[in-house]
Write a protein that holds these residues in place. Structure first.
Motif, PDB file in Angstrom:
ATOM      1  N   GLU A  61       0.846  -1.193   0.000  1.00  0.00           N
ATOM      2  CA  GLU A  61       0.000   0.000   0.000  1.00  0.00           C
ATOM      3  C   GLU A  61       0.881   1.242   0.000  1.00  0.00           C
ATOM      4  OE1 GLU A  61      -3.803  -1.883   2.485  1.00  0.00           O
ATOM      5  OE2 GLU A  61      -2.271  -0.680   3.535  1.00  0.00           O
ATOM      6  N   ARG A  73      -2.718   0.498  -4.398  1.00  0.00           N
ATOM      7  CA  ARG A  73      -2.694  -0.802  -3.723  1.00  0.00           C
ATOM      8  C   ARG A  73      -2.243  -1.857  -4.741  1.00  0.00           C
ATOM      9  NH1 ARG A  73      -6.741  -4.535  -1.188  1.00  0.00           N
ATOM     10  NH2 ARG A  73      -6.088  -4.812   0.991  1.00  0.00           N
ATOM     11  N   CYS A  92      -1.714  -5.813  -5.347  1.00  0.00           N
ATOM     12  CA  CYS A  92      -2.262  -7.047  -4.776  1.00  0.00           C
ATOM     13  C   CYS A  92      -1.476  -8.280  -5.217  1.00  0.00           C
ATOM     14  CB  CYS A  92      -3.722  -7.221  -5.212  1.00  0.00           C
ATOM     15  SG  CYS A  92      -4.885  -6.264  -4.241  1.00  0.00           S
TER      16      CYS A  92
END
Length: 708
Positions: free
Chosen positions: A455, A470, A472
């Motif tokens: 993040e 963000r 992932c």
């Protein structure tokens, strides 16, 4: 004659046994040994005394070795050969030896090639077809009237091993020759690209030309030193012997091994083989361990290993190795080039190149020395020469690190250097006029379905604040692509003086290996917009200075020294744009220019109209240069090539925006390009007209002025 062959064969067995004794020689080959009772040759125990397979009433035929030997038949009653090759007893010339067939008939993956006695000129070929996972090995022990060495190459005849099934000589590959040679140790040749052909070529008149050699279909995975197979690297297409090794392919011990072509056999002559060793992290150092090195003595001018700090032989030379000087070396990246150079062949061909392993060592944060760059600042807590406290980062409890703009202006970060925790944070806290520029070099998120994330927060990661970006899982990013080229940077710039990175992981690594650990690394830069100009969006180094908000005077210099540039390679172009307000002009004075490489394709001409670049053949974009240009693209002054220091300072004054463009044609972290320094002044033009000088003496300088 048979007694001579017997004595030679016994001597040969002694040489073979020496291979097993450590320390006798660095040259390695496959030990070939069939039966201790063999007396005549490899497959014949006795020339007479056994039943003849073609006439059961006779007992005067050769006795064959039980393990793999077959009688040669009626044409050669006193000889045996290897099962599967017995049809070639009387004339072993122009034959195919297939590994699978040989194993099926004799149970062996090796054998002997004894050529016929040729009256030159003559030619024979031997096609060797290995099975999957095998390499072709040739051991040459005897040459009789097979050409001669003229000091640089063979003439009159030679023995040569070439890749492929086509029996065509290749002048650039190794050729063995000699009038009456016994080799101990043998001359060892390897082929690693499938089928290979041994060529026996006599180009002149001779009474008897002959050779004796052994062959072996050697497993590539052999642990005896003869089964070398490059590990961890990638062969560069359309090159003879160039390789690329990258750190992310070599994480485990012993996973990366490199060697000279044909190792541990004779390497080809007149080659320059390049092994590019590339790191993806600024924290990584390369450990090169030479486990074997055997080059011809007194030939260091032609046969050597050179290691360069960069990706080309024009980079800085770090060290040179030759002869048998084994060593261990450790250097930093991002690029190292190991160049192996071979000269003409050197009889008696008792050298075999080098073998080395690579280890990529991650530097830890606790032992890392800070690289504090000079700081331009108006902050009273930091000295103007940048000699603030050299503290790089402050580690808090667990896995939290604070990087302060008061301590260092540029650096790099690596989560691997921190204790493992489910959540790690890296906070970059600048001074009030700073923005934070971060580049992510590498990261690996292994967990499924976004259960591990990176993040990025534009400001503090406070409760209720959403990250601006963000990343992932599962996702992996490397700084380089598979070909070794740096990928486009993934950068983030804060809007204020704080930026935070948070790495959240699902769970601890499932093993102790480094390749299993989720991690994040990269570089950061604190950019003072009041002093260093306003950074332009989506750029690495383009800044604007405004006459109303920037200091009225200051200094500028070449970019490219900050850690953010570590993974930049190729052309680098940075601009510093000066925008005077109404009733203002800007004066730029270039005072220092150093390390501007002389370039035959560009030179500087200076005169009453200023200095200009004169390009020859190549466009200016392919040459290092410093350009002063207007917003409309008009080049006002340009410096390149053989610029003379006595022409400095170069000064310009303009009432319209003016850009200083710094261009390096081939930038890399190891070769950062030329250095320049300049001063700028925003002049408030409150009055105009004639000026009367009342001082009795003084200095004046002609300045090129550009009207608005």
């Amino acid at each position: 004659m048979e007694a001579q062959v017997c004595c030679y064969f016994i001597s040969l067995l002694v040489f073979l046994l020496q291979w097993v004794i450590p320390g006798i020689s660095q040259v390695s080959w496959t030990p070939i040994y069939v039966d201790g009772n063999s007396q005549v040759d490899l497959w014949t125990q006795e020339a007479k005394g056994c039943r003849c397979p073609f006439d059961s009433s006779r007992q005067d035929c050769a006795c064959c070795v039980r393990d793999g030997g077959c009688h040669c038949g009626r044409d050669s009653p006193n000889r045996c050969s290897q099962c599967g090759l017995e049809q070639h007893c009387s004339n072993m010339c122009n034959i195919t030896i297939d590994s699978r067939n040989l194993v099926a008939r004799s149970g062996k993956t090796f054998g002997q090639i004894k050529s016929p006695s040729l009256e030159g000129p003559g030619f024979c070929w031997y096609l060797l077809q290995p099975d999957t996972g095998q390499r072709v090995e040739i051991q040459v022990y005897r040459l009789v009237s097979v050409g001669r060495f003229n000091g640089s190459s063979c003439e009159g005849g030679f023995l040569q091993l070439v890749d492929g099934a086509e029996p065509r000589p290749r002048p650039g590959d190794s050729q063995i020759c000699g009038s009456n040679e016994r080799y101990a140790p043998p001359v060892v040749l390897f082929a690693d690209r499938g089928s290979a052909t041994l060529l026996f070529h006599i180009a002149e008149s001779t009474l008897r030309s002959q050779f004796l050699a052994y062959f072996s279909f050697t497993p590539s995975s052999s642990v005896q030193g003869v089964g070398f197979q490059a590990r961890g690297g990638r062969r560069i297409e359309h090159t003879e012997c160039d390789w690329l090794y990258q750190d992310f392919s070599c994480r485990e011990p012993g996973s990366c091994v490199l060697a000279s072509p044909g190792y541990p056999g004779l390497y080809p002559p007149n080659r320059q083989c390049k092994y590019l060793i590339a790191t993806s992290s600024i924290h990584t150092q390369v450990h090169i361990i030479f486990t074997a090195l055997l080059l011809p003595y007194n030939h260091c001018g032609t046969d050597y290993i050179a290691i360069y700090q960069g990706s080309t032989p024009s980079s800085q030379l770090l060290t040179t190795l030759c002869a048998n000087r084994k060593t261990q070396l450790q250097y930093s990246g991002p690029n190292l080039l190991l160049e192996f150079s071979s000269g003409p062949p050197v009889p008696p061909y008792d050298y075999n190149g080098f073998l080395a392993s690579l280890e990529f060592v991650e530097k830890s944060l606790s032992t890392e020395s800070s690289n504090v760059l000079p700081v331009k600042t108006t902050d009273p807590g930091v000295m103007m020469d940048g000699t603030s406290a050299p503290r790089h980062a402050t580690s808090k409890a667990g896995c939290e690190v604070l990087y302060s703009g008061n301590d260092t202006r540029s650096g790099h970060f690596n989560s691997r250097s921190l204790s493992w925790k489910p959540s790690c944070s890296m906070t970059f806290l600048g001074r009030p006029t700073d923005i934070v520029h971060v580049s992510l070099f590498n990261y690996m998120l292994r967990a499924p379905s976004c259960q591990s994330v990176v993040e990025i927060y534009d400001g503090p990661a406070e409760e209720g604040v959403k990250p601006s970006k963000r990343i992932c899982s599962p996702l992996t990013k490397h700084a380089r692509d598979p070909s070794g080229r740096f990928l486009e940077q993934q950068t983030f710039v804060s809007s204020d003086n704080i930026l935070m990175l948070v790495l959240r992981r699902l769970g601890p690594p499932t093993s102790s290996t480094e390749s299993d650990t989720e991690f994040l690394n990269g570089a950061f830069l604190f950019h003072d917009e009041h002093v260093d100009g306003t950074l332009q969006p989506d750029t690495l180094c383009d800044v604007d200075y405004y006459g109303l908000s920037s200091p009225l005077e200051g200094q500028i210099s070449n970019p490219g020294t900050q850690h953010l540039f570590w993974n930049i390679e190729g052309a680098l172009r940075c601009s510093q744009r000066f925008i005077p307000a109404a009733n203002q002009s800007v004066t730029i004075t270039v005072s220092t220019l150093a390390r501007l490489s002389p370039d035959p394709h560009c030179h500087t001409q200076c005169g009453d109209g200023g200095c200009h670049c004169v390009a020859n053949l190549l466009p200016l974009s392919q040459m290092d240069h410093l350009l002063l240009v207007t917003d409309s693209g008009q080049a006002v002054s340009c410096l390149c090539g053989d610029f003379q220091q006595q022409w400095l300072p170069v000064s310009l004054r303009s009432w319209s925006p003016l850009k200083v463009v710094y261009s390096v044609a081939h930038y890399s972290w190891n070769m950062k390009g030329f250095v320049f320094k300049a001063a700028y002044t925003f002049n408030n033009d409150a009055a105009c007209g004639h000026t009367t000088i009342t001082h009795p003496a003084g200095n004046f300088r002609t300045t090129l002025e550009i009207p608005n």
